[in-house]
Design an enzyme around this catalytic site. Structure first.
Site, short mmCIF file in Angstrom:
data_model
loop_
_atom_site.label_atom_id
_atom_site.label_comp_id
_atom_site.label_asym_id
_atom_site.label_seq_id
_atom_site.Cartn_x
_atom_site.Cartn_y
_atom_site.Cartn_z
N LYS A 47 -14.00 13.31 30.07
CA LYS A 47 -14.21 11.90 29.75
C LYS A 47 -12.97 11.09 30.13
O LYS A 47 -11.89 11.67 30.35
CB LYS A 47 -14.50 11.76 28.24
CG LYS A 47 -13.34 12.18 27.34
CD LYS A 47 -13.76 12.33 25.89
CE LYS A 47 -12.58 12.72 25.02
NZ LYS A 47 -13.00 13.15 23.66
N ARG A 145 -17.74 10.68 11.94
CA ARG A 145 -17.81 9.83 13.12
C ARG A 145 -19.28 9.88 13.52
O ARG A 145 -20.12 9.42 12.74
CB ARG A 145 -16.84 10.38 14.19
CG ARG A 145 -16.55 9.41 15.31
CD ARG A 145 -15.41 9.89 16.21
NE ARG A 145 -15.76 11.05 17.05
CZ ARG A 145 -14.97 11.52 18.00
NH1 ARG A 145 -13.81 10.96 18.28
NH2 ARG A 145 -15.34 12.57 18.71
N HIS A 176 -18.02 18.21 15.38
CA HIS A 176 -16.65 17.97 15.87
C HIS A 176 -15.69 18.01 14.70
O HIS A 176 -16.00 17.52 13.61
CB HIS A 176 -16.60 16.61 16.57
CG HIS A 176 -15.35 16.33 17.34
ND1 HIS A 176 -14.84 17.21 18.28
CD2 HIS A 176 -14.50 15.27 17.33
CE1 HIS A 176 -13.73 16.69 18.80
NE2 HIS A 176 -13.50 15.52 18.25
N ARG A 232 -15.13 23.28 23.58
CA ARG A 232 -15.01 22.03 24.38
C ARG A 232 -13.54 21.67 24.52
O ARG A 232 -12.94 21.13 23.60
CB ARG A 232 -15.75 20.88 23.67
CG ARG A 232 -17.20 21.15 23.32
CD ARG A 232 -17.87 19.89 22.75
NE ARG A 232 -17.18 19.35 21.60
CZ ARG A 232 -17.44 19.66 20.33
NH1 ARG A 232 -18.40 20.52 20.04
NH2 ARG A 232 -16.75 19.13 19.35
N TYR A 276 14.51 -8.12 29.24
CA TYR A 276 14.16 -9.12 28.24
C TYR A 276 14.86 -8.89 26.91
O TYR A 276 14.91 -7.77 26.41
CB TYR A 276 12.65 -9.10 27.98
CG TYR A 276 11.81 -9.61 29.12
CD1 TYR A 276 12.00 -10.88 29.64
CD2 TYR A 276 10.81 -8.81 29.68
CE1 TYR A 276 11.21 -11.35 30.68
CE2 TYR A 276 10.02 -9.27 30.72
CZ TYR A 276 10.23 -10.55 31.22
OH TYR A 276 9.45 -11.00 32.24
N CYS A 323 9.19 -3.67 31.13
CA CYS A 323 8.43 -4.89 31.42
C CYS A 323 7.01 -4.51 31.84
O CYS A 323 6.65 -3.35 31.87
CB CYS A 323 9.12 -5.69 32.52
SG CYS A 323 10.87 -5.97 32.20
N MET A 324 6.20 -5.51 32.20
CA MET A 324 4.81 -5.23 32.51
C MET A 324 4.67 -4.27 33.69
O MET A 324 3.84 -3.37 33.67
CB MET A 324 4.07 -6.54 32.82
CG MET A 324 2.56 -6.36 32.89
SD MET A 324 1.71 -7.89 33.25
CE MET A 324 2.01 -8.83 31.76
N ASP A 325 5.49 -4.46 34.70
CA ASP A 325 5.32 -3.64 35.90
C ASP A 325 6.63 -3.07 36.45
O ASP A 325 6.68 -2.60 37.57
CB ASP A 325 4.62 -4.46 37.00
CG ASP A 325 4.91 -5.92 36.84
OD1 ASP A 325 3.97 -6.72 36.95
OD2 ASP A 325 6.07 -6.27 36.56
C1 LIG Z 1 -12.60 14.42 23.33
C2 LIG Z 1 -13.49 15.42 22.70
C3 LIG Z 1 -13.27 16.80 22.87
C4 LIG Z 1 -12.02 17.35 23.52
O1 LIG Z 1 -10.95 17.29 22.62
P1 LIG Z 1 -9.51 17.87 23.01
O2 LIG Z 1 -8.74 17.74 21.76
O3 LIG Z 1 -9.00 17.00 24.10
O4 LIG Z 1 -9.72 19.27 23.44
C5 LIG Z 1 -14.21 17.67 22.37
N1 LIG Z 1 -15.31 17.22 21.74
C6 LIG Z 1 -15.55 15.91 21.54
C7 LIG Z 1 -16.78 15.49 20.83
C8 LIG Z 1 -14.64 14.96 22.00
O5 LIG Z 1 -14.87 13.66 21.78
#
Ligand SMILES: *Cc1c(COP(=O)(O)O)cnc(C)c1O
Length: 384
Positions: A47, A145, A176, A232, A276, A323-325
Site C-alpha cells: 500500500k 478500526r 489486525h 501480512r 529561518y 526549509c520546504m525544498d
Molecule cells: C499496513 C498493514 C499491514 C502491514 O503492517 P506492517 O506493520 O507494515 O507490517 C498489515 N495489515 C494491515 C491491515 C495493514 O493495514
C-alpha cells in the site's frame, strides 16, 4: 540497469535528487520473512506505493523472492498492480460505498468485507458479472478500526448463504493487531482469543476459509502463534525493524536511500545565523553546503543541530531549520563541493541516519518517515 519514474528531474539519466530503491534488499528481506514464517504463506503489503518504494517494482521483486500474496489498502492501488502486469493474488482491504467492486472482481482482486452492507454490495457486483467474488471477512478483535464486531455472526451466516449460491467465495477470515510492536503486550493475547472465537464461528456457519490471518510484520517476526495461514508484512519487507523495543530476530536490509547532490557551497564566518529564525549559529569560520531537499520531500523536522546526514562515510549536521525544498549543512573542515552526494537516510553504513533513527529523532513513526519521502516530487530510481 535502473528505471526511473516519474522522472521530472532526469537529465540524460542523471537524477541529482532521488529515492534509491534497492530491490535486492527487498528480495533478501522477503526470503528471510518467508522462511521464518513458513509454513505460513507471506503476503507482502505494498500500500501507499509500497511505503514509497514503488508498488509495481516491489511487488515484482517480492513475488520473485517467494511472496505468495500482495496486500493493498485501496482498490485503486490494486488496479495499479494489475495495470503494471502483476497477476498474483491481491487483497484490497479498504473501500467505501459505491466502490468499483465489479471492476475489482473482474480483475480477480480479493476484497475485504467489514460488515453486512458491504458484503451485499460486493455480492451484487459479483451477481452482475456472473462470477464469484473472493472475499476476506474481517473480524473486530480489539483494534477497533475496521471489522465486524456485534455483526460477526450474521455476517458469517450470510456469507455462507452467498457462497452456497455462488455469489462469493470466502477465501479469508482475518483481523489486525493493535500492539504487535510490543510482542508481550496483553492486547495481543486478548486479540488472539477473540480471533479464535471468530474463526470458530465462521467454521460453525459452514465456511472453510483457506487463509486465516492476523499478523503484521511485528507479529510475524515474534509471535509464531499468531501467524496462522498467512502473515501480512509491510515494514519488515522494506528493511525497517517494526519492533518498538528490541532488534528484529532476522537480518533486515533497509531498501531505501534518499540521496541528493550538493547545490552550492560557501565560506561563512563565525557567529552567523543559518536559515529561518537563525536557530543555528556557526561556532567558527566554516563552510556551508546547500542541499536541495526539504520537508516537501519528506525531510523530517528535527531540533536544530541534531540531525546527521551521510557524506562520504562521515556525518555532517543540518544547520538550522529545514526549509520546504532545501536545507544547509555545516561542513566544518570537511571538503564538500557542489555536485557531491549526501545521503539523508539509508542503511546507516555511510554516516547517514536510518529510518528508525529519523523516527526516534522526529517523534514520528518509521511508517511516516518512509511514506513522507513519496509524498511529492522525489523521483525513484530502482536498483535491480
Ligand atoms: C499496513 C498493514 C499491514 C502491514 O503492517 P506492517 O506493520 O507494515 O507490517 C498489515 N495489515 C494491515 C491491515 C495493514 O493495514
Amino acid at each position: 540497469m535502473s528505471t526511473v519514474s516519474p522522472a521530472p528531474t532526469t537529465v540524460g539519466g542523471h537524477v541529482p535528487v532521488r529515492r534509491e530503491i534497492d530491490l535486492d534488499a527487498v528480495r533478501r528481506n522477503v526470503r528471510a520473512l518467508a522462511s521464518l514464517s513458513s509454513p505460513s504463506a507471506l503476503m507482502v503489503v505494498v500500500k501507499a506505493d509500497a511505503y514509497s518504494h514503488g508498488a509495481v517494482a516491489v511487488a515484482s521483486a517480492a513475488l520473485e523472492a517467494g511472496a505468495d500474496h500482495l496486500g493493498v489498502a485501496t482498490l485503486e492501488e490494486a488496479f495499479e498492480l494489475r495495470k503494471g502486469g502483476i497477476d498474483a493474488p491481491v487483497l484490497a482491504w479498504l473501500a467505501t460505498p459505491g466502490a468499483p467492486y465489479a471492476s475489482a472482481i473482474a480483475q480477480h482482486i480479493e476484497l475485504a468485507a467489514y460488515g453486512l452492507v458491504q458484503l451485499e454490495e460486493i455480492a451484487a457486483a459479483a451477481r452482475g458479472l456472473g462470477c464469484a467474488a473472493a472475499v476476506h471477512l474481517k473480524a473486530e478483535t480489539g483494534m477497533w478500526r475496521g471489522g465486524a464486531a456485534g455483526e460477526w455472526l450474521p455476517l458469517v451466516e450470510r456469507a455462507a448463504q452467498l457462497e452456497r449460491i455462488g455469489m462469493i467465495e470466502v477465501v479469508g477470515v482475518w483481523s489486525h493487531l493493535a500492539c504487535a510492536d510490543e510482542p508481550d503486550h496483553p492486547a495481543n493475547e486478548a486479540q488472539r482469543q477473540v480471533f479464535e472465537t471468530a474463526v470458530a464461528a465462521a467454521e460453525q456457519a459452514g465456511l472453510r476459509p483457506r487463509w486465516r490471518h492476523l499478523a503484521n510484520s511485528a507479529a510475524a517476526l515474534t509471535r509464531p502463534d499468531l501467524r496462522y495461514d498467512l502473515v501480512r508484512c509491510g515494514l519488515a519487507t522494506y528493511g525497517v525493524n517494526p519492533l518498538a523495543h528490541q532488534p528484529a530476530p532476522v537480518e533486515l536490509r533497509p531498501a531505501m536511500r534518499v540521496v541528493a547532490e550538493v547545490a552550492h557551497v560557501k565560506s561563512a564566518p563565525e557567529g552567523v545565523g543559518v536559515s529561518y529564525g537563525h536557530t543555528y549559529l556557526t561556532e567558527r569560520p566554516t563552510r556551508l553546503a546547500l542541499v536541495p531537499l526539504g520537508y516537501a520531500d519528506g525531510v523530517p523536522m528535527v531540533p536544530p543541530g541534531c540531525a546527521p546526514v551521510g557524506f562520504g562515510g562521515t556525518s555532517l549536521t543540518i544547520a538550522g531549520r529545514v526549509c520546504m525544498d532545501q536545507f544547509v549543512l555545516d561542513a566544518g573542515e570537511t571538503e564538500v563541493s557542489p555536485g557531491d552526494e549526501v545521503v539523508l537516510l539509508g542503511p546507516g553504513d555511510h554516516g547517514e541516519h536510518t529510518v528508525e533513527q529519523w523516527a526516534a529523532l522526529s517523534g514520528r513513526s518509521p511508517y511516516e518517515i518512509l511514506t513522507g519521502t513519496g509524498r511529492h516530487r522525489l523521483p525513484a530510481v530502482w536498483l535491480p
